[in-house]
Design a protein around this motif. Structure first.
Motif, PDB file in Angstrom:
ATOM      1  N   ASP A  86       0.835  -1.100  -0.158  1.00 11.96           N
ATOM      2  CA  ASP A  86      -0.029   0.144   0.185  1.00 11.96           C
ATOM      3  C   ASP A  86       0.819   1.421  -0.124  1.00 11.96           C
TER       4      ASP A  86
ATOM      5  N   ILE B  35       2.048   1.925  -3.606  1.00 13.00           N
ATOM      6  CA  ILE B  35       1.274   2.263  -4.352  1.00 13.00           C
ATOM      7  C   ILE B  35       0.881   3.731  -4.075  1.00 13.00           C
TER       8      ILE B  35
ATOM      9  N   PRO C  16      -0.225   3.306  -9.775  1.00 11.33           N
ATOM     10  CA  PRO C  16      -0.543   1.753  -9.994  1.00 11.33           C
ATOM     11  C   PRO C  16       0.682   1.143 -10.417  1.00 11.33           C
ATOM     12  N   LEU C  17       0.882  -0.265 -10.232  1.00  8.03           N
ATOM     13  CA  LEU C  17       1.854  -0.882 -10.747  1.00  8.03           C
ATOM     14  C   LEU C  17       1.547  -1.974 -11.914  1.00  8.03           C
TER      15      LEU C  17
ATOM     16  N   THR D  38      -6.179  -3.179  -6.198  1.00  4.19           N
ATOM     17  CA  THR D  38      -5.630  -1.934  -5.877  1.00  4.19           C
ATOM     18  C   THR D  38      -4.204  -1.907  -6.410  1.00  4.19           C
ATOM     19  N   ALA D  39      -3.465  -2.834  -6.564  1.00  8.68           N
ATOM     20  CA  ALA D  39      -2.213  -2.604  -7.111  1.00  8.68           C
ATOM     21  C   ALA D  39      -2.069  -2.086  -8.522  1.00  8.68           C
TER      22      ALA D  39
ATOM     23  N   GLY E 245      -4.554   1.229  -8.445  1.00 11.88           N
ATOM     24  CA  GLY E 245      -4.117   2.315  -7.789  1.00 11.88           C
ATOM     25  C   GLY E 245      -5.105   2.859  -6.891  1.00 11.88           C
TER      26      GLY E 245
END
Length: 478
Positions: A102, A105, A110-111, A205-206, A209
């Protein structure tokens, strides 16, 4: 709240607070005996508990931390010790120097989908090891996924882990609503699919974002998890996005299993980055690509191509309160018990005229999982529980746990284990539990006979638990 430089258990010197959440507070500390840094989790004890409930909570937390301490995987942060001080449990773990997902991020946004897929495979490995030992993590979220310098992911904080197949959430609201599966928010029994849902929310979420059910208020987040579908994760691409939507299905039975998630993530990495406008690649005649491209509904389509696995005799578990009559409970407990539906899937008979005596009955039905039918899933779960409970045999502190023994004539298979906890101020009396687990088709049932103020000279009363289980299994049709 302890302060910096507090010495825990005469050994662990607290240096600084690293974080705090619903399940407790994490400190960086020095193990002065071994001269090394460790992480110390101060488990939050819910307020408003009676002394007896407080003792039960602490005992469960310590037992579950010890269970987590037996897990070994490169992606699991090791649990070294658990101590009781200040009327609450403290869990001693490896101190991992990497950043949490988290935080990464928040700092970088974002990844890329490939990086998210690699992290997903590593965390999935940790969950598969835990589930094979009958342990649910129950708090998979970006804050509990740590990344080291090379981007490798590790899963930490088994502080609210619980036995698989148990009735509902043992720790109430512990955990983060946006990463708790719908069945957990509804206080229904959790399973491996619940942890995989949380993994799906974390990976969403990763790659996006932002969390899949992001709202301003916790209550609104919980309502969204229960009632709404998240937006399709546009940054993920169709392959990863479809998988994440499937993992976030409301019904645990239709989510992809761990092997299916592993297969999809591995295929995504092997295929490389998804090209813009690359619809032609999605038309390749591979079952996996077709399934993932269709999102959550794709898992239905794939399952339709193969024979439907056997459901088992139980479409749903029977109400535990109907499996014993009050007359039978009186005869078993040798008192005047009061029946109480304590939570979904569980019923208790509390003996008012003999305080500290409780007979608990639990029942849950396993559903088909992938190619396995309901009875096969129940058999696998039963075998896992048997191995996990047998591994807990022995004495630790004031707790003495007996071996696991087979019990004939109860369902298709049954096991019994006795445990005894000495009171802190004496070695002559304590609390006794006789726990019997049985299996019949796709049904698992558990009977717990609990007694307080039991003399150490006669710590177990397995006969009552066995007699109750025979009646429960017969009433359930097992």
């Amino acid at each position: 709240m302890p302060h910096e430089l507090y010495l825990l258990a005469g050994r662990y010197r607290l240096l600084e607070r690293l974080g705090q959440g619903g399940a407790g507070t994490v400190w960086r500390a020095i193990d002065e005996m071994l001269d090394r840094q460790v992480a110390v989790k101060q488990v939050r004890v819910p307020g408003g508990l009676t002394p007896h409930q407080h003792a039960q909570f602490v005992e469960r937390a310590i037992h579950e931390a010890r269970s987590a301490g037996r897990l070994r995987d490169p992606a699991i942060v090791l649990v070294h010790d658990v101590v009781l001080e200040g009327h609450q449990p403290w869990i001693i773990m490896d101190l991992v120097t990497g950043r949490s997902l988290d935080k990464l991020i928040r700092e970088r946004g974002p990844l890329p989908p490939g990086a998210v897929a690699r992290i997903g495979l590593q965390v999935l490995s940790a969950l598969e090891v835990a589930h094979a030992h009958g342990v649910l993590h129950q708090d998979v979220k970006p804050a509990n996924i740590l990344l080291d310098a090379d981007g490798s992911g590790m899963l930490t904080d088994f502080g609210i882990a619980a036995p698989m197949g148990g009735p509902g959430d043992r720790h109430g609201s512990a955990g983060s609503p946006g990463y708790m599966a719908p069945e957990r928010l509804n206080e229904q029994p959790s399973g491996a699919a619940s942890d995989l849902w949380s993994l799906g929310a974390s990976l969403y979420t990763a790659v996006e974002g932002r969390a899949p059910f992001e709202r301003d208020l916790p209550a609104a987040v919980a309502a969204a998890v229960l009632l709404h579908e998240p937006p399709f994760p546009a940054r993920a691409g169709r392959r990863l996005g479809g998988l994440l939507m499937a993992m976030l299905a409301k019904d645990p039975a239709v989510r992809p299993t761990a092997p299916q998630v592993r297969q999809a993530l591995t295929a995504l990495l092997q295929a490389g980055p998804e090209p813009a406008g690359g619809r032609r690649r999605w038309l390749l005649p591979t079952v996996l690509a077709g399934v993932v491209a269709l999102g959550a509904g794709g898992w239905y389509a794939a399952s339709a191509l193969r024979p439907r696995p056997e459901t088992g005799r139980y479409a749903a578990a029977p109400d535990p309160c109907t499996l014993l009559t009050d007359a039978q409970a009186r005869q078993l407990t040798k008192g005047t018990p009061v029946r109480s539906a304590s939570r979904p899937g569980e019923c208790q008979w509390i003996v008012r005229d003999e305080p500290g005596r409780t007979l608990t009955v639990r029942a849950w039905a396993e559903k088909p999982d992938g190619d396995l039918g309901g009875p096969q899933v129940a058999q696998r779960r039963f075998a896992s529980e048997k191995a996990t409970r047998a591994a807990g045999k022995g004495a630790e502190g004031r707790d003495v746990r007996g071996g696991v023994s087979d019990v004939p004539g109860v369902g298709e298979a049954a096991i019994l284990q006795n445990s005894f906890t000495f009171y802190i101020n004496t070695n002559k009396s304590g609390r006794s539990d006789s726990v019997l687990l049985f299996r019949a088709s796709n049904l698992l049932g558990e009977v717990v006979w609990h007694r307080d103020d039991v003399p150490a000279s006669k710590p177990a009363d397995k006969e009552t638990a066995v007699a109750a289980a025979r009646l429960v299994a017969a009433a359930a049709g097992g």
